[in-house]
Motif scaffolding. Sequence first.
Motif, short mmCIF file in Angstrom:
data_model
loop_
_atom_site.label_atom_id
_atom_site.label_comp_id
_atom_site.label_asym_id
_atom_site.label_seq_id
_atom_site.Cartn_x
_atom_site.Cartn_y
_atom_site.Cartn_z
N LYS A 95 0.84 -1.20 0.00
CA LYS A 95 0.00 0.00 0.00
C LYS A 95 0.87 1.26 0.00
CE LYS A 95 -3.74 -2.25 2.57
NZ LYS A 95 -4.47 -2.29 3.86
N THR A 96 1.93 1.23 0.79
CA THR A 96 2.84 2.39 0.87
C THR A 96 3.50 2.65 -0.49
OG1 THR A 96 3.29 2.01 3.21
CG2 THR A 96 4.90 3.31 1.99
N VAL A 97 3.93 1.60 -1.16
CA VAL A 97 4.57 1.74 -2.47
C VAL A 97 3.59 2.32 -3.48
CG1 VAL A 97 5.50 0.43 -4.42
CG2 VAL A 97 6.32 -0.03 -2.10
N ILE A 98 2.37 1.82 -3.49
CA ILE A 98 1.36 2.33 -4.43
C ILE A 98 1.09 3.81 -4.18
CG2 ILE A 98 -1.08 2.18 -5.09
CD1 ILE A 98 -0.81 -0.87 -4.56
N GLN A 99 0.97 4.19 -2.93
CA GLN A 99 0.71 5.59 -2.60
C GLN A 99 1.90 6.48 -2.97
OE1 GLN A 99 -0.33 5.36 1.57
NE2 GLN A 99 -2.01 3.95 1.13
N ARG A 100 3.11 5.95 -2.84
CA ARG A 100 4.30 6.72 -3.18
C ARG A 100 4.38 7.02 -4.67
NH1 ARG A 100 10.45 4.29 -2.77
NH2 ARG A 100 11.43 5.76 -4.21
N LYS A 104 1.64 7.55 -11.53
CA LYS A 104 2.78 7.35 -12.43
C LYS A 104 2.98 5.87 -12.77
CE LYS A 104 4.18 11.70 -12.35
NZ LYS A 104 4.17 12.56 -13.56
N LEU A 105 2.32 5.00 -11.98
CA LEU A 105 2.47 3.56 -12.20
C LEU A 105 1.61 3.09 -13.36
CD1 LEU A 105 2.47 1.92 -8.64
CD2 LEU A 105 4.39 2.09 -10.23
N TYR A 106 2.25 2.60 -14.38
CA TYR A 106 1.53 1.93 -15.47
C TYR A 106 1.13 0.53 -15.02
CZ TYR A 106 0.78 -0.40 -19.97
OH TYR A 106 0.27 -1.12 -21.01
N SER A 107 2.06 -0.14 -14.34
CA SER A 107 1.81 -1.50 -13.87
C SER A 107 2.64 -1.77 -12.63
CB SER A 107 2.11 -2.54 -14.95
OG SER A 107 3.39 -2.33 -15.51
N GLU A 143 -6.12 -1.82 -3.26
CA GLU A 143 -5.64 -0.46 -3.00
C GLU A 143 -5.73 0.40 -4.26
OE1 GLU A 143 -3.83 2.63 -0.57
OE2 GLU A 143 -5.14 0.88 -0.29
N ILE A 144 -5.39 -0.16 -5.39
CA ILE A 144 -5.47 0.58 -6.66
C ILE A 144 -6.91 0.94 -6.99
CG2 ILE A 144 -5.22 0.26 -9.16
CD1 ILE A 144 -2.51 -1.15 -8.41
N ASN A 145 -7.81 0.02 -6.76
CA ASN A 145 -9.23 0.32 -6.98
C ASN A 145 -9.72 1.40 -6.02
OD1 ASN A 145 -9.44 -1.53 -9.06
ND2 ASN A 145 -10.24 -3.18 -7.76
N ARG A 146 -9.26 1.34 -4.77
CA ARG A 146 -9.67 2.35 -3.78
C ARG A 146 -9.22 3.74 -4.20
NH1 ARG A 146 -7.88 5.20 0.56
NH2 ARG A 146 -5.72 4.48 0.31
N LYS A 152 -2.15 -1.44 -13.82
CA LYS A 152 -2.36 -2.87 -14.02
C LYS A 152 -1.60 -3.63 -12.94
CE LYS A 152 -2.33 -1.95 -19.00
NZ LYS A 152 -3.78 -2.01 -19.23
N VAL A 153 -2.18 -4.72 -12.46
CA VAL A 153 -1.56 -5.55 -11.43
C VAL A 153 -1.33 -6.95 -11.98
CG1 VAL A 153 -1.79 -6.55 -9.12
CG2 VAL A 153 -2.66 -4.25 -9.58
N GLY A 154 -0.13 -7.47 -11.74
CA GLY A 154 0.14 -8.83 -12.19
C GLY A 154 1.37 -9.39 -11.52
N PHE A 155 1.80 -10.53 -12.01
CA PHE A 155 3.05 -11.14 -11.55
C PHE A 155 3.76 -11.70 -12.78
CE2 PHE A 155 -0.07 -14.54 -11.42
CZ PHE A 155 0.61 -15.67 -11.88
#
Length: 327
Positions: A95-100, A104-107, A143-146, A152-155
Motif C-alpha cells: 500500500k505504501t509503495v502504491i501511494q508513493r 505514475k504507475l503503469y503497472s 488499493e489501486i481500486n480504492r 495494471k496488477v500482475g506477476f
Amino acid sequence: MTFGIYIGSVAGTDSELATGEPDNPSKIKSALSEIQQNDSFIVIRGYIQYLGDSKLAFEAPENILQYSNETRKIDLVLCYRSISYQRDDWENTIKTVIQRFGSKLYSLQIIEEPNLRVSFAGGGGFENIDKALKDGVLTAKKEINRLKYQTKVGFNVVPSFNPADNFWQVIGSDEYLELRDAIDYIGLDFYPDVFRPVAEDGEPNDLIESVKNVLRYVRNVNFQEGKIPQSIPIHITENGWPTGEQRSYERQAVVIEKVVRTIHSLKSELNINHYELFSLRDTNSSVEDKFYQFGLLRDDYSPKPAFSIFCKLIDELTQRVTATNKS
C-alpha cells in the motif's frame, strides 16, 4: 503493442547483484528521448526489493520517478526477499509503495519470478512465496481500486518445462481463484539464445522457431495448467541478449530484431500486448560475464548497434495510443 525498457544498470546474476558505475540521469533521459521517436508512449521498468520488517532496498534505478512523464509511465517490480512471511507488514508495504508512486504507475508486478526456486534472482525460494504472491496481488488490486488508479496488477514467471514443478498446479487450484480473477496480466521473463544457445548455422529459422515454441508452450501448457484464460494478456517483462567474449555487438542487434519481430507476429495468437527489453545500459562493459553486458548502450552510454535497431522497432511496431488510454 506497448513497448518498454529497464533503464537501470544493476542486474541480478545467479548468485548476487551485479553493480557498476552509478546511473547518469541526464544520459538516461537523453537515450529515452531517442527511443521515443514521434512521441511514442513507452514504459520504463524498475525494481525495488522488499526485505521484510517494512524495509525496502536496492532501488534500480534510483528515483525512477524522475524519468516519468505523460508519455513515459513506470512498470515497477516489488521483489520479495524476506526470510519469513509477515503478512500484515507485506500488505502495508505494498500500500505504501502504491501511494508513493501514485498515478505514475503503469503497472505493478508483485514478486519477481515466484516460480524460479533455485536462483538468487528469483523469488521462488523464499518462505510461503505462493501465499505472499496471492496476498500481494489481492492487496495491490484493492488499493489501486480504492485510489481509482488505472494501474495494471500482475506477476511474472519464467518458462517451466519441469513436470515436477507444481507452481502452476497451485495457481490453478480453487484456493487461488481470487488471484486469477484479480490479475490484469502475467509477465514472462525469457532469454532465447542466452542460457540455452541457439546454433548460428540455422539462423534465422532456429532462433525464430525457438521463440515461437517457448511462447506457445507457456500459453498452451503452463497457463492451461494454471487455469489462466486466453483473455489474460502476456507481458514480455524481460528479454535481451548480452554482449561480451564471443558475443558480438552485431549479433546482439540481429537477435533482438528477430526476437521482437517474432513476438510481435504472435501478439494476436497468444494475446501478447506488451514487450520490455532488458536493458538500456551495461552494468560494466569491461566485465566479460554475460550478466554485466545486457545493455543497448555501453556503461558510458555510448550506443551499440542494437540501440538504433530497438529505436526503429518501437517506431515501426508500437501501438499508437495516448498516455491516458493505453493497453
